[in-house]
Design an enzyme around this catalytic site. Structure first.
Site, mmCIF file in Angstrom:
data_model
loop_
_atom_site.group_PDB
_atom_site.id
_atom_site.type_symbol
_atom_site.label_atom_id
_atom_site.label_comp_id
_atom_site.label_asym_id
_atom_site.label_seq_id
_atom_site.Cartn_x
_atom_site.Cartn_y
_atom_site.Cartn_z
ATOM 1 N N TYR A 33 0.819 -1.097 0.101
ATOM 2 C CA TYR A 33 -0.063 -0.078 -0.074
ATOM 3 C C TYR A 33 1.153 1.136 -0.055
ATOM 4 O O TYR A 33 1.895 1.361 0.890
ATOM 5 C CB TYR A 33 -0.738 0.185 1.198
ATOM 6 C CG TYR A 33 -2.150 -0.886 1.198
ATOM 7 C CD1 TYR A 33 -2.994 -0.878 -0.118
ATOM 8 C CD2 TYR A 33 -2.459 -1.710 2.130
ATOM 9 C CE1 TYR A 33 -4.194 -1.576 -0.005
ATOM 10 C CE2 TYR A 33 -3.565 -2.595 2.116
ATOM 11 C CZ TYR A 33 -4.464 -2.334 1.042
ATOM 12 O OH TYR A 33 -5.690 -3.206 1.112
ATOM 13 N N ASP A 81 -6.170 -0.530 -6.471
ATOM 14 C CA ASP A 81 -7.778 -0.681 -6.387
ATOM 15 C C ASP A 81 -8.116 0.008 -4.970
ATOM 16 O O ASP A 81 -9.534 -0.279 -4.759
ATOM 17 C CB ASP A 81 -8.381 -1.954 -6.629
ATOM 18 C CG ASP A 81 -7.798 -3.159 -5.588
ATOM 19 O OD1 ASP A 81 -7.375 -2.677 -4.484
ATOM 20 O OD2 ASP A 81 -8.077 -4.172 -5.884
ATOM 21 N N HIS A 103 -10.177 -7.144 -5.239
ATOM 22 C CA HIS A 103 -9.733 -7.186 -4.056
ATOM 23 C C HIS A 103 -10.690 -7.790 -3.054
ATOM 24 O O HIS A 103 -11.227 -7.341 -1.955
ATOM 25 C CB HIS A 103 -9.793 -5.487 -3.420
ATOM 26 C CG HIS A 103 -8.866 -5.171 -2.378
ATOM 27 N ND1 HIS A 103 -7.934 -4.469 -2.602
ATOM 28 C CD2 HIS A 103 -8.817 -5.416 -1.026
ATOM 29 C CE1 HIS A 103 -7.305 -4.185 -1.216
ATOM 30 N NE2 HIS A 103 -7.876 -5.028 -0.559
HETATM 31 C C1 FMN Z 1 -9.400 -10.274 5.148
HETATM 32 C C2 FMN Z 1 -8.804 -9.818 4.074
HETATM 33 C C3 FMN Z 1 -7.975 -8.748 3.785
HETATM 34 C C4 FMN Z 1 -7.165 -8.265 2.703
HETATM 35 N N1 FMN Z 1 -6.263 -7.364 2.926
HETATM 36 C C5 FMN Z 1 -5.624 -6.876 1.608
HETATM 37 C C6 FMN Z 1 -4.500 -6.244 1.819
HETATM 38 O O1 FMN Z 1 -4.048 -5.528 3.065
HETATM 39 N N2 FMN Z 1 -3.975 -5.400 0.381
HETATM 40 C C7 FMN Z 1 -4.513 -5.905 -0.664
HETATM 41 O O2 FMN Z 1 -3.963 -5.580 -1.648
HETATM 42 N N3 FMN Z 1 -5.477 -6.863 -0.721
HETATM 43 C C8 FMN Z 1 -6.058 -7.236 0.486
HETATM 44 N N4 FMN Z 1 -7.053 -8.298 0.318
HETATM 45 C C9 FMN Z 1 -7.530 -8.680 -1.013
HETATM 46 C C10 FMN Z 1 -7.026 -10.081 -1.577
HETATM 47 O O3 FMN Z 1 -5.437 -9.821 -1.661
HETATM 48 C C11 FMN Z 1 -7.528 -10.706 -2.803
HETATM 49 O O4 FMN Z 1 -7.562 -9.619 -3.606
HETATM 50 C C12 FMN Z 1 -8.943 -11.146 -2.281
HETATM 51 O O5 FMN Z 1 -8.778 -11.990 -1.085
HETATM 52 C C13 FMN Z 1 -8.910 -12.355 -3.100
HETATM 53 O O6 FMN Z 1 -10.230 -12.926 -3.060
HETATM 54 P P1 FMN Z 1 -10.535 -14.258 -2.149
HETATM 55 O O7 FMN Z 1 -10.591 -13.830 -0.724
HETATM 56 O O8 FMN Z 1 -12.113 -14.525 -2.536
HETATM 57 O O9 FMN Z 1 -9.550 -15.381 -2.447
HETATM 58 C C14 FMN Z 1 -7.803 -8.782 1.493
HETATM 59 C C15 FMN Z 1 -8.864 -9.827 1.463
HETATM 60 C C16 FMN Z 1 -9.167 -10.164 2.643
HETATM 61 C C17 FMN Z 1 -10.294 -11.135 2.528
#
Ligand code: FMN
Length: 507
Positions: free
Chosen positions: A241, A269, A361
């Protein structure tokens, strides 16, 4: 008062229990946080609750261990406390918590977990409510969250027969590094909300299975702890980030490169965090209603759940012109995470980046953003047309994440041109329910599914999984064979609406 080498007493610390003088204990050390109260991204109220007391239990899941030392000037580190003199913070075990503990004890053995959906169903019942709300929540009406998996239901296979599939091999390379399967563990923040070892569960399971872990900027464990827990030859990526203060970003990136990180995934995003209402409602329920809408002196709204509280540093001013700066500060391959249309994928290619993650995301940002798998079809077609590119492509790699729950989902993405896919929530649910063994089992399930499905597809290796093996002609029709809401009924919760506050009877 600076650290003297002498132990402070718990009684002395307890005197500093107000906004005028606020000391807290974290991991046996005393900190003067009086001046920091209004700068705390999670608001001052939660710190004041522990003024003069030991805050370690509350601190741990949400902060890396070095967050407090990194954020407070050294003169505010007051030194160690004599543990004998510290009054234990009484943690009230509510009836709800007792009932949850009973559900934890009633978890089925791992042998009975057959697929990644199963982890979600168990996690929902055994996780503390706040943690479940943070992990499972998605933006607005959570339509994109449902669509992410439903989109895979619109793609069907065209398998081949009479091919020798005695031996099948689903290993591949990602950014030139070996991976035992075309999957990486994507970045998800706040691992310790689900399990005391947090992200280390993912590091250890990734090592065992030869898959790559993407470390999140907002991990609960410190970046160095996660890198230290890896085996010497284990490949890790970093999700970034971008901080408004570019010096901080530069420090993070260059430190990661020195520590051997092999790819920098810049999240693009999230110029503002989406409204994740399930997470926000937890805040309303947990806190004093009169306090929840207050902003800090910097105008950051503290009322919007765990997600918003920890992410106020993210720079909404990030733009294409910044890419050259990233290239000037690191030699790691640069990948944009969160690209959602071919036009931006083309800009990334023309900017000389190593790839893009087609992702929304996990449905946590713009609701009604399309699924990564749908975007993949468009990007492969348009980049072929505009730049003559063929995928999978070594020079410019396409990744997809969101809603991936089965090896068949992954094979569809591979057939359509992805190099690999990211999986997020299923691994969180796996360690929240079963710790390291849960993540180990989740990866083993994927191995087993790959073996069977490659045979049934007639594809001995990942290279044999070609576009002709899928029919994705309906991918943009935005309907599905099984409406997302009905899939594994218990997994998607019905949306909540505003509720009356509990009214205390007048005496
Ligand atoms: C609890 C949680 C925290 C997340 N934190 C971040 C983050 O800190 N940075 C980021 O780029 N994406 C974050 N994501 C998005 C994930 O990298 C990813 O795009 C997404 O979880 C994929 O979908 P899925 O959970 O259905 O596999 C987060 C997703 C979840 C569920």
């Amino acid at each position: 008062m600076a650290a003297t080498g002498k132990h402070l007493s718990g009684q002395e610390v307890a005197k500093h229990n107000s906004r005028d003088s606020c000391w807290i204990i974290v991991h046996g050390n005393v900190y003067d946080v009086t001046e920091f109260l209004d700068d705390h991204p999670g608001g001052s109220k939660i710190i004041l609750k522990y003024a003069g007391k030991d805050a370690t239990q509350e601190y741990d899941p949400i902060h890396p261990p070095d967050a407090i030392t990194n954020n407070l000037p050294p003169e505010r580190h007051l030194g160690p406390v004599d543990p004998e003199t510290v009054q234990k913070v009484e943690v009230k075990v509510t009836d709800e918590e007792k009932a949850r503990q009973q559900r934890v004890a009633a978890r089925p053995p791992l042998d009975e977990i057959l697929n990644l959906h199963d982890f979600e169903a168990i996690a929902r019942q055994v996780m503390p409510e706040k943690a479940w709300a943070y992990y499972s929540s998605a933006a607005d009406d959570e339509i994109t969250n449902r669509e992410n998996h439903a989109a895979y239901h619109r793609i069907w296979f065209r398998p081949r027969v009479l091919r020798n599939v005695t031996k099948v091999d689903w290993s591949t390379t990602i950014l030139g590094h070996r991976s035992s399967m075309p999957v990486y563990i994507t970045a998800t923040a706040l691992g310790k909300l689900g399990h005391p070892d947090g992200e280390l569960n993912l590091t250890r399971a990734a090592a065992k299975h030869g898959v790559i872990q993407m470390i999140p900027t907002l991990a609960s464990c410190s970046f160095d702890e996660i890198v230290d827990a890896a085996r010497p030859d284990q490949v890790q990526f970093l999700q970034l980030y971008v901080n408004k203060d570019r010096n901080i970003t530069k420090r993070i990136v260059q430190h990661a490169e020195r520590r051997g990180i092999k790819g920098l995934f810049i999240t693009v995003d999230a110029p503002q965090l989406g409204r994740r209402e399930k997470d926000m409602r937890m805040k309303f329920e947990a806190e004093d209603p009169s306090e929840v809408t207050k902003s800090g002196s910097d105008g950051v709204d503290r009322s919007q759940g765990a997600a918003r509280a920890i992410s106020s540093f993210i720079d909404p001013g990030l733009e294409w012109a910044d890419i050259d700066w990233f290239k000037s500060i690191t030699r790691m391959p640069l990948i944009l995470k969160g690209v959602q249309c071919w036009e931006d994928a083309l800009l990334a290619y023309d900017a000389g980046l190593a790839g893009v993650v087609l992702s929304n995301h996990g449905g946590r940002q713009l609701d009604f953003a399309r699924s990564g798998i749908e975007i993949l079809v468009e990007v492969v077609s348009k980049l072929g047309e505009k730049r003559g590119l063929k995928f999978p492509n070594e020079k410019f790699q396409l990744y997809v994440d969101g809603g991936v729950r089965r090896a068949t989902d992954i094979l569809k993405a591979i057939a359509l041109g992805a190099t690999a896919v990211g999986i997020g929530r299923p691994f969180l649910y796996a360690f929240s329910s079963y710790g390291l063994e849960g993540v180990d089992k989740a990866l083993q399930i994927l191995h087993d599914e790959f073996e069977m499905n490659l045979r049934l597809l007639g594809a001995p290796t990942i290279k044999d999984v070609v576009p002709e093996m899928v029919d994705a002609s309906n991918i943009s029709s935005h309907g599905s064979a099984i409406p997302g809401d009905k899939l594994y009924e218990s997994n998607y919760e019905i949306m909540q609406h505003a509720r009356l506050r509990e009214v205390k009877p007048k005496l």
